[in-house]
Design an enzyme around this catalytic site. Structure first.
Site, mmCIF file in Angstrom:
data_model
loop_
_atom_site.group_PDB
_atom_site.id
_atom_site.type_symbol
_atom_site.label_atom_id
_atom_site.label_comp_id
_atom_site.label_asym_id
_atom_site.label_seq_id
_atom_site.Cartn_x
_atom_site.Cartn_y
_atom_site.Cartn_z
ATOM 1 N N LYS A 173 -2.517 -1.658 -3.377
ATOM 2 C CA LYS A 173 -3.297 -0.427 -3.371
ATOM 3 C C LYS A 173 -2.351 0.751 -3.531
ATOM 4 O O LYS A 173 -1.384 0.854 -2.769
ATOM 5 C CB LYS A 173 -4.067 -0.310 -2.052
ATOM 6 C CG LYS A 173 -4.899 0.968 -1.938
ATOM 7 C CD LYS A 173 -5.570 1.054 -0.571
ATOM 8 C CE LYS A 173 -6.383 2.340 -0.479
ATOM 9 N NZ LYS A 173 -7.004 2.519 0.857
ATOM 10 N N LYS B 61 0.852 -1.197 0.000
ATOM 11 C CA LYS B 61 0.000 0.000 0.000
ATOM 12 C C LYS B 61 0.883 1.240 0.000
ATOM 13 O O LYS B 61 1.709 1.414 0.902
ATOM 14 C CB LYS B 61 -0.915 -0.003 1.221
ATOM 15 C CG LYS B 61 -1.814 1.227 1.317
ATOM 16 C CD LYS B 61 -2.682 1.158 2.565
ATOM 17 C CE LYS B 61 -3.513 2.422 2.724
ATOM 18 N NZ LYS B 61 -4.352 2.392 3.937
#
Length: 329
Positions: free
Chosen positions: A250, A196
Site C-alpha cells: 500500500k 505500507k
C-alpha cells in the site's frame, strides 16, 4: 523471415486467446466506510464513495456479492474518539456491529476488518502517543500492540473472517496472532499491511475517516517512499515469520515494483491496495474530460494483477465489476 507479433493482436478473439493476465470481480475487495449515523454521507474528495450506516454497509456488501465480488473490507468512523482509540476494540463498536450484521445477512461474503486505531484516536495516530527525548510526539509502539490485539479479537468475535492490521507497529502481526489463538480464533487469518508507505496518496482517506494527525506525522512508523528492496523485504519477512496469512503493498500504483518483489519472494497470497488518492486522481481526470474512466480503471487494475497481486482493494470495485460483466456478455 519477418517476425510478425501483430498477427496475434489482429482481432478481439485472438487478443483474448493469447492474454496472459486475467481480471475479474473475484479479484476485488470492496472497501466500505461505516459510521454511526443513519444516513449516507457522500465524501467530497472521493466522488461516488460515501460513509454508510450499519444497514447501508450490509447493502453495499450485498451489491458487491451480486456483482461477483467475494470480499469487503470495513473501516469504522466512530462518534466518540479518545487518546487510546477505545471504540476500535469496543464490543459494540461500529465495525463490530457492521461485521455481525453483514455475516448474518450475507454469510457467503468474506468480511475483512481493518485493524487500526487511527480512525478512533482523537489525535489521528495509529496508537497512544508518547514523547521522545527531544520532545517529539510519536506512537508508543508496545502500548499500541496491546490495543491492536484487543481490537483484532473483538473483530473476530463479532464475525470478521479476516483481520487486517494496518498500523505499521513493530511486532503487530505476532501480537495479534498470539491474541487470536489464545481467544479461540486460531482459524482467523491475518492480512498484514506488510509494505505500507508514508504516502501523499492517502489524503482523501484521511478526509473520509477523519484521521489526519493533529500533531506530528506518520513518517516515523510508515515506510519512506524512497526506501528500496531491502526495507520492503525486511518488513514483509517479519510479518510472514510472525504468522501473516496474506501480505499487502500500500499504495499500489506507485509501488508496483514492490508488488512484483513480494510476488517473486514469498508464497503467501498478495494484496495490492489501490488507495484513495489513486481513485481521486482518476475521478478528477474523468470529470475534466481528460481520460476515459472505464478504460483507465480496468487498465490500472490489470497492471496490478500483472505485477503479481492476487487481490486488489479498490474503490472502483463496484464499477469495475459491472464493466467486466458487460464486457463478457
Amino acid at each position: 523471415m519477418l517476425d510478425r507479433p501483430r498477427r496475434l493482436r489482429r482481432t478481439a478473439g485472438l487478443r483474448a486467446m493469447t492474454r496472459e493476465v486475467t481480471l475479474s470481480p473475484q479479484h476485488f475487495i470492496h472497501p466500505i466506510f461505516v459510521h454511526e449515523g443513519e444516513t449516507e454521507e457522500p465524501i467530497a474528495t472521493m466522488p461516488g464513495v460515501s460513509r454508510h450506516s450499519v444497514e447501508g454497509a450490509v447493502e453495499q456488501a450485498r451489491a458487491a456479492r451480486d456483482l461477483g465480488i467475494p470480499s469487503v473490507i470495513l473501516f469504522g468512523i466512530p462518534d466518540h474518539k479518545d487518546p487510546e482509540g477505545s471504540q476500535a476494540y469496543a464490543e459494540g463498536g461500529v465495525i463490530q456491529r457492521a461485521a455481525t450484521a453483514i455475516k448474518a445477512a450475507l454469510p457467503d461474503v468474506t468480511v475483512i476488518a481493518d485493524t487500526c486505531l487511527c480512525e478512533y484516536t482523537d489525535h489521528g495516530h495509529c496508537g497512544p502517543l508518547c514523547q521522545t527525548g527531544d520532545g517529539e510526539w510519536t506512537v508508543d509502539n508496545d502500548a499500541a500492540l496491546d490495543l491492536l490485539a484487543r481490537t483484532a479479537v473483538s473483530q473476530a468475535r463479532a464475525g470478521a473472517d479476516i483481520v487486517a492490521p494496518s498500523a505499521m507497529m513493530d511486532g503487530q502481526v505476532g501480537a495479534i496472532r498470539s491474541a487470536l489463538d489464545k481467544a479461540g480464533f486460531s482459524h482467523v487469518p491475518v492480512m498484514a499491511y506488510a509494505v505500507k508507505y508514508a504516502s501523499a496518496y492517502y489524503g482523501p482517506f484521511r478526509d473520509a475517516a477523519g484521521s489526519t494527525p493533529s500533531v506530528g506525522n506518520r513518517a516515523s512508523y510508515q515506510m519512506d517512499p524512497a526506501g528500496g528492496e531491502r526495507e520492503a523485504l525486511r518488513e514483509a519477512r517479519l510479518d510472514a515469520e510472525q504468522g501473516a496469512d496474506f501480505l499487502m503493498v500500500k499504495p499500489a500504483l506507485a509501488y508496483l515494483d514492490m508488488v512484483r518483489l513480494l510476488r517473486d519472494t514469498f508464497d503467501l497470497p498478495l494484496v495490492a491496495y489501490n488507495v484513495s488518492g489513486e481513485y481521486a486522481l482518476v475521478k478528477a481526470a474523468v470529470q475534466a474530460g481528460y481520460m476515459d474512466e472505464r478504460r483507465t480503471v480496468l487498465e490500472t487494475l490489470t497492471g496490478m494483477r500483472r505485477a503479481g497481486a492476487d487481490a486488489i482493494i479498490t474503490y472502483h470495485a463496484l464499477d469495475a465489476a459491472r464493466w467486466l460483466r458487460e464486457g463478457s456478455r
